[in-house]
Design an enzyme around this catalytic site. Structure first.
Site, PDB file in Angstrom:
ATOM      1  CG  ASN A 163      -2.093  -0.944   1.086  1.00 53.72           C
ATOM      2  OD1 ASN A 163      -2.469  -1.318  -0.018  1.00 53.72           O
ATOM      3  ND2 ASN A 163      -2.651  -1.353   2.206  1.00 53.72           N
ATOM      4  CG  HIS A 219      -4.192  -6.852   5.038  1.00 52.26           C
ATOM      5  ND1 HIS A 219      -4.425  -5.518   5.281  1.00 52.26           N
ATOM      6  CD2 HIS A 219      -4.617  -7.084   3.769  1.00 52.26           C
ATOM      7  CE1 HIS A 219      -4.966  -4.969   4.206  1.00 52.26           C
ATOM      8  NE2 HIS A 219      -5.093  -5.893   3.280  1.00 52.26           N
ATOM      9  CE1 TYR A 228      -2.932  -5.186  -0.272  1.00 52.46           C
ATOM     10  CE2 TYR A 228      -3.638  -7.420   0.237  1.00 52.46           C
ATOM     11  CZ  TYR A 228      -3.916  -6.075   0.130  1.00 52.46           C
ATOM     12  OH  TYR A 228      -5.180  -5.601   0.433  1.00 52.46           O
TER      13      TYR A 228
END
Length: 788
Positions: free
Chosen positions: A208, A258, A267
């Site tokens: 992210n 996460h 990811y």
């Protein structure tokens, strides 16, 4: 609905532009010139988006370019702008969706059709005007500072929309005024303010964080804001260092997102691709990424990603909730492989040459989905990969013969000539499964000892509608309670974790041993499971299995996807079993079984095993409400399992998995009763010896002595003897103790080598060791000795 041409005309009129006013005819692809460093980088990104060095007439590209044009034509013909939407099926105000991002995505398809050659729309002045008008429409009606989203932050404000919008602005740059560029980029800066990357926490970590940095950097590039670009570049640095908790890369090669999910295939892939592209974009510029820790990203290619890439696919055990997306493991794998190709541009000569060999090998072996048939690969990626595959100077590298234990993520991979296997476990550190945004609703038991295996000839096992059709209570390798679970049971984004800590193993890079203190999701299930990874086989033991759910408990030996019409032969002790769908049997005293084309299964001493041929139907929407298709898929399965009954106590099992073996090889292994010695199979210890390999391995869930090996605490121990030497590999899977004492009842004459964490307490009639496990990371400690 208004006539499409009238809708587009009104859109153009509302935006105050005409086809002529855009000057589209004078701004065909490749004609813009760089005036300063910002322009140089912008044009470089444009080339990265559109591709270079390919012949649009080549059939390899012509079809994709034509498809791009057809998609763009369809999108422009269905535009029906209102204040609520640019396309009626993508209303801006819908909750929990990606409507804004999806709107920009359609405009981006149109922009690429305009800018790329061979689309049938190349240089279309009216199309250019419609794209610009569409951009203004979205900005005026939704994506602006007044937008208060009630939907997914990733898609609609900070990453998805921001990425598509900035890419659009790069492609259409010559058609946009300074005021338009300021409007668009100010919106990005509004939703991704400097404070979003000020601390490395929450949703601003790992993959992210890279995505957020790209949003800021590209917006800054478009308006030539050096401060924003510097901020974004510097905000990448926290991603590089290895971590010991939460999100990021670990010393053992694991990757977590996460907090509790192994995510190298999803990811991690996003992070790798994002960094590869940003490194390539900024190379040689004022904003080049020069942080010395960036080498850790290059190291991750072979530490983190390559171990989970097999013949073009990326293993599902590290793809989290992405397994419930129809794209599949080969599409995800090709994306990672292309990111490695991009990263190679900035790698050392040694790395670059080796990676090209890996890439060529992976892609040449992927018969299930040849990369040239992967519609998800854009023209730039296709051109990049084709150049490597077609380069006679590049030698394709074979799949390695290797084993890797990943204690930080409770994963193991085992690879041999012609086949590969992977094990997925869970603990109080790693979740049962990944669930979120209504994706992967029934992945409950994927971390309960799921044992995947592939042959180079059966690469579609988990790709061919496996996840929407497989019985989620019967995943191969798992031990589970049949207790009914609700979709998304346990919570989302890392919430559901077992309470157990004894999960992990020890390995030497070739062989390994692994085990887990298993617990059930929302269940009273408990027990011990162990796997012994040897040369052509994986020995699987279970013991102490108990449950009080009032439901049955099963250990699944196999649940093989046979495709839509498969009738693969099942042979049990030399007898061919019926191939009729719906057939079932209780195989009493079975010594071995073989499923033609897939694997062999040996049951030491004989066992009672149940078998079933079934046909199951499901849709991707059943397991992924966010983006799954409702199309129904039907697949046939062959299932083998141990039925432990209702509310068992002290149940167990033993079997040998022989991936790729045929019936003859399976029968031969079953007949060789001296090949395997099961030393222990209890709730306290599980161990085996394979004399022909000099292999002895024991999982100590409690103190004890097994096969001449003793441990004074929880430990995983593997001994490999070869001639006059032996190597002991020792780990503390609980990752809690500061030391482990191990004794091997063999006299040794000398220590050849040892890790600094291993202390020899005695070596007279027995080798006594104390292993410093204060690092509490579960990794393997080794000592090699000369036998007396």
């Amino acid at each position: 609905m208004a006539h499409p041409s009238l809708s587009r005309r009104r859109l153009l009129q509302a935006a105050g532009v005409t086809a002529a006013a855009t000057g589209a005819g004078a701004l065909l692809p490749g004609t813009a010139q760089a005036a300063d460093e910002y322009d140089t980088l912008r044009l470089r990104w444009r080339d990265m988006l559109l591709g270079t060095g390919y012949n649009p007439a080549d059939p390899l590209y012509a079809g994709r370019l034509a498809t791009r044009g057809a998609d763009a034509t369809a999108f422009r013909s269905t535009m029906a702008p209102t204040s609520a939407a640019l396309w009626p099926d993508l209303p801006y105000t819908a909750s929990n969706g990606d409507q804004v991002s999806a709107t920009y995505s359609r405009l981006k398809t149109m922009a690429m059709a305009y800018a790329q050659p061979g689309t049938g729309l190349t240089g279309d002045a009216t199309l250019a005007a419609e794209i610009v008008a569409g951009l203004d429409h979205v900005h005026a009606n939704v994506y602006n500072a007044a937008f208060n989203p009630n939907s997914n932050w990733w898609w609609n404000t900070q990453i998805g929309s921001a990425h598509h919008l900035t890419d659009l602005a790069v492609i259409m740059y010559g058609h946009l005024s300074p005021a338009q560029l300021a409007n668009y980029t100010n919106t990005v800066f509004h939703f991704v303010p400097d404070s979003r990357v000020a601390t490395y926490s929450g949703t601003s970590t790992s993959a992210n964080r890279v995505d957020l940095c790209r949003s800021i950097l590209m917006a800054g590039l478009l308006v030539k804001n050096s401060a924003k670009m510097t901020l974004a570049r510097d905000a990448l640095s926290p991603v590089f260092p290895l971590v010991t908790t939460s999100d990021g890369f670990y010393a053992d090669g694991s990757f977590i997102q996460h907090v509790r999910h192994p995510y190298a295939g999803s990811y991690g892939a996003v992070l790798l691709g994002g960094l590869a592209n940003l490194f390539a974009l900024l190379a040689g510029s004022t904003w080049a990424v020069t942080d010395p820790n960036r080498q850790l990203v290059f190291d991750a290619v072979e530490k983190t990603f390559a171990p989970f890439l097999y013949c073009g696919l990326v293993m599902d055990g590290v793809s989290g909730r992405a397994i419930s997306r129809e794209t599949g493991d080969h599409v995800r794998g090709h994306g990672i492989i292309d990111s490695i190709a991009v990263l190679a541009q900035g790698a050392s000569t040694t790395e670059r040459n080796r990676w090209k060999g890996l890439i060529k090998g992976w892609l040449q072996r992927d018969y299930f989905l040849p990369y040239t048939s992967n519609a998800n690969l854009g023209v730039p990626a296709l051109a990049r990969l084709s150049a490597i595959v077609g380069d006679p100077a590049v030698t394709a590298l074979a799949e390695p013969v290797a084993n890797r234990v990943f204690p930080a993520t409770d994963r193991v991979t085992h690879r041999r000539a012609g086949w590969a296997a992977a094990l997925s476990m869970s603990s109080h550190r790693i979740s049962f499964y990944a669930y979120g945004n209504t994706e992967n609703k029934r992945g409950w038991h994927t971390g309960s000892g799921m044992l995947y295996h592939w042959k180079e000839q059966t690469l579609g096992q988990y790709s061919d509608a496996f996840w929407p059709t497989v019985d989620p209570y019967r995943l191969p390798g798992t031990t589970v309670s049949a207790k009914t679970l609700a979709d998304g049971a346990g919570g989302d984004f890392g919430a559901p974790c077992p309470t157990s800590s004894w999960v992990g193993g020890a390995g030497d890079g070739t062989y390994a041993v692994a085990g887990m203190d298993i617990r059930g999701l929302q269940s009273t299930l408990g027990g011990r499971k162990s796997w012994f990874f040897a040369d052509d086989a994986i020995v699987c033991l279970g013991a102490g299995i108990g449950c009080a759910d009032g439901t049955g408990v099963e250990s699944i030996v196999e649940n093989r996807n046979l495709g839509s019409g498969g009738t693969h032969t099942l042979t049990v002790d030399g007898v061919t079993q019926p191939s009729t769908t719906g057939w079932s049997a209780t195989l009493t005293g079975a010594g071995w079984a073989n499923l033609a084309g897939f694997a062999g299964y040996v049951f030491p001493g004989g066992a009672t095993v149940k078998a079933l041929r079934s046909q199951r139907t499901g849709s991707w929407h059943d397991i992924n409400a966010l983006m799954g298709s409702t199309t129904q898929h039907t697949r046939r399965y062959l299932t083998l399992w141990f039925d432990h009954g209702v509310n068992p106590s002290g149940a167990g099992y033993a079997y040998i998995l022989l991936p790729g073996a045929d019936a003859t090889a399976t029968a031969a292994r079953a007949a060789d009763t001296g090949w395997l010695q099961v030393l222990a199979n209890s709730a306290v210890q599980q161990g085996v010896r394979i004399g022909s390999l000099g292999y002895t391995a024991v999982n100590f869930f409690g103190n004890g002595t097994v096969g001449g090996v003793s441990a004074a605490g929880p430990a995983s121990v593997m001994v490999r003897e070869s001639g006059t030497t032996a190597t002991l590999s020792i780990a503390n899977p609980t990752q809690q103790q500061t030391s482990v004492d191990v004794t091997w009842n063999r006299a040794v004459s000398a220590v050849v080598s040892k890790d600094a964490t291993v202390t020899v307490l005695g070596s007279g009639s027995a080798l006594q060791l104390r292993v410093d496990t204060s690092g509490k990371n579960g990794h393997t400690h080794q000592i090699t000795v000369t036998l007396a």
